[in-house]
Motif scaffolding. Structure first.
Motif, PDB file in Angstrom:
ATOM      1  N   MET A   1       0.825  -1.206   0.000  1.00 36.96           N
ATOM      2  CA  MET A   1       0.000   0.000   0.000  1.00 36.96           C
ATOM      3  C   MET A   1       0.863   1.262   0.000  1.00 36.96           C
ATOM      4  O   MET A   1       0.524   2.257  -0.640  1.00 36.96           O
ATOM      5  N   ASP A   2       1.969   1.198   0.721  1.00 35.81           N
ATOM      6  CA  ASP A   2       2.892   2.336   0.765  1.00 35.81           C
ATOM      7  C   ASP A   2       3.465   2.601  -0.625  1.00 35.81           C
ATOM      8  O   ASP A   2       3.580   3.753  -1.049  1.00 35.81           O
TER       9      ASP A   2
ATOM     10  N   ASP B   1       2.024   1.718  -3.471  1.00 39.43           N
ATOM     11  CA  ASP B   1       0.901   2.209  -4.294  1.00 39.43           C
ATOM     12  C   ASP B   1       0.672   3.694  -4.054  1.00 39.43           C
ATOM     13  O   ASP B   1       0.417   4.461  -4.988  1.00 39.43           O
ATOM     14  N   TYR B   2       0.774   4.094  -2.786  1.00 40.61           N
ATOM     15  CA  TYR B   2       0.593   5.508  -2.426  1.00 40.61           C
ATOM     16  C   TYR B   2       1.645   6.373  -3.122  1.00 40.61           C
ATOM     17  O   TYR B   2       1.328   7.425  -3.681  1.00 40.61           O
ATOM     18  N   GLN B   3       2.894   5.894  -3.103  1.00 39.56           N
ATOM     19  CA  GLN B   3       3.980   6.639  -3.741  1.00 39.56           C
ATOM     20  C   GLN B   3       3.777   6.740  -5.252  1.00 39.56           C
ATOM     21  O   GLN B   3       4.089   7.772  -5.861  1.00 39.56           O
TER      22      GLN B   3
ATOM     23  N   TYR C   1       0.836   6.724  -6.820  1.00 38.05           N
ATOM     24  CA  TYR C   1      -0.231   7.703  -7.023  1.00 38.05           C
ATOM     25  C   TYR C   1       0.312   9.126  -6.853  1.00 38.05           C
ATOM     26  O   TYR C   1      -0.106  10.053  -7.553  1.00 38.05           O
ATOM     27  N   GLN C   2       1.240   9.261  -5.916  1.00 36.87           N
ATOM     28  CA  GLN C   2       1.852  10.569  -5.658  1.00 36.87           C
ATOM     29  C   GLN C   2       2.621  11.056  -6.884  1.00 36.87           C
ATOM     30  O   GLN C   2       2.539  12.227  -7.258  1.00 36.87           O
TER      31      GLN C   2
ATOM     32  N   MET D   1      -4.428   8.634  -3.766  1.00 31.78           N
ATOM     33  CA  MET D   1      -3.639   8.827  -2.550  1.00 31.78           C
ATOM     34  C   MET D   1      -4.538   8.849  -1.314  1.00 31.78           C
ATOM     35  O   MET D   1      -4.258   8.197  -0.307  1.00 31.78           O
ATOM     36  N   GLN D   2      -5.630   9.605  -1.407  1.00 28.52           N
ATOM     37  CA  GLN D   2      -6.533   9.750  -0.264  1.00 28.52           C
ATOM     38  C   GLN D   2      -7.219   8.429   0.082  1.00 28.52           C
ATOM     39  O   GLN D   2      -7.419   8.117   1.261  1.00 28.52           O
TER      40      GLN D   2
ATOM     41  N   ILE E   1      -6.078   5.374  -0.340  1.00 30.42           N
ATOM     42  CA  ILE E   1      -5.134   4.495   0.350  1.00 30.42           C
ATOM     43  C   ILE E   1      -4.836   5.010   1.753  1.00 30.42           C
ATOM     44  O   ILE E   1      -4.847   4.245   2.731  1.00 30.42           O
ATOM     45  N   LYS E   2      -4.607   6.319   1.854  1.00 25.92           N
ATOM     46  CA  LYS E   2      -4.221   6.911   3.134  1.00 25.92           C
ATOM     47  C   LYS E   2      -5.341   6.872   4.175  1.00 25.92           C
ATOM     48  O   LYS E   2      -5.094   6.620   5.363  1.00 25.92           O
TER      49      LYS E   2
ATOM     50  N   ILE F   1      -5.042   1.989   4.513  1.00 24.20           N
ATOM     51  CA  ILE F   1      -3.931   1.875   5.454  1.00 24.20           C
ATOM     52  C   ILE F   1      -4.370   1.835   6.923  1.00 24.20           C
ATOM     53  O   ILE F   1      -3.886   0.994   7.680  1.00 24.20           O
TER      54      ILE F   1
END
Length: 222
Positions: free
Chosen positions: A24-25, A27-29, A31-32, A40-41, A43-44, A48
Motif C-alpha cells: 500500500m505504501d 501504491d501511495y507513492q 499515485y503521488q 492517494m486519499q 489508500i491513506k 492503510i
C-alpha cells in the motif's frame, strides 16, 4: 505451549500485515508520482488505517487478555489472515521465510536503521522548531514596539517611517510562519510514523547494507 502458539501466530500474522502495508505504501507513492490525489486519499484514509490497527494489535506484547485467545479464537483470526493473504496473493512459505529473516536480522536490520533515522530527524526538527519560535518571539516583540511608537507618533514623516518598518517586520513574520508550519508538519509526520511502527518495521527483513543500496538506487533514478 499455548503461550508459544500465540507468539508464533502473532509473528506470522504481523508479517502478513506488514507485507500488505508495504504494498500500500508503494501504491501511495505511485499515485503521488502521478499526482492522483483521489488514489492517494483512498489508500491513506480508507485502506492503510485498517491494517495499521491490525498490525498494532498483532505486535502488542502478550497481555492480560491471554486467556481470551483460545484455540478457536486463534483459528478465527488465522482465517482472517488467510483471507488477507489470498486477496493480496501472498504465499505462506514466503511469509515463513520473511519471519525467519526478521529474527536473524534483529538488531542489524534496515528497520533499526530507519527507526534511528526517524528519531534523529525528529531531534533535528525539534531543534529547528525551537529556533523558529525564538525568532517569532523577537519579531512579535519588534512588531509590538513599532505599533506602540506608531500610535505615539505625531508627525506624518515619523508615522510613515514606522509604517514602512512594520511592513518589513510583518513580511518577515509571514515568511517565518510558513517555515514554522512546514517544520511542524514534517515533525508531526515523523512522530506519527514512529508511533505506528510499521513505517520502519517494513525494512526488518533486509540488512542495513541492502537498505543503503536500495535508497542509493532510488536516489539515482530520481
Amino acid at each position: 505451549m499455548k503461550l508459544e502458539k500465540i507468539k508464533e501466530f502473532k509473528k506470522f500474522a504481523s508479517e502478513v500485515i506488514l507485507k500488505v502495508l508495504m504494498k500500500m505504501d508503494k501504491d501511495y507513492q505511485n499515485y503521488q508520482k502521478l499526482d492522483d490525489y483521489d488514489g492517494m486519499q483512498k489508500i491513506k484514509l480508507e485502506f492503510i488505517p485498517k491494517y495499521e490497527a491490525l498490525y498494532l494489535e498483532f505486535t502488542n506484547d502478550i497481555s492480560e487478555n491471554l486467556d481470551e485467545l483460545d484455540d478457536k479464537k486463534i483459528e478465527s483470526l488465522m482465517g482472517i489472515v488467510n483471507d488477507i493473504m489470498k486477496v493480496n496473493n501472498i504465499n505462506i512459505d514466503y511469509i515463513l521465510d520473511e519471519v525467519e529473516k526478521r529474527e536473524k536480522l534483529t538488531g542489524k536490520s534496515g528497520a533499526e536503521a530507519v527507526e534511528k533515522l526517524f528519531k534523529y530527524q525528529i531531534k533535528e526538527l525539534e531543534s529547528k522548531m525551537e529556533k523558529l519560535l525564538k525568532q517569532a518571539d523577537i519579531i512579535l516583540d519588534s512588531e509590538g514596539k513599532l505599533e506602540a511608537e506608531l500610535r505615539d507618533a505625531i508627525q506624518e514623516d515619523a508615522q510613515m517611517e514606522f509604517l514602512d518598518q512594520l511592513v518589513i517586520v510583518r513580511s518577515k513574520w509571514s515568511a517565518l510562519e510558513k517555515k514554522t508550519i512546514q517544520c511542524k508538519s514534517a515533525l508531526d509526520g515523523l512522530k506519527d510514523s514512529l508511533l505506528k511502527k510499521w513505517t520502519y518495521d517494513i525494512y526488518g527483513t533486509i540488512s542495513q547494507e541492502e537498505l543503503k543500496k536500495v535508497f542509493s538506487s532510488e536516489m539515482k533514478n530520481k
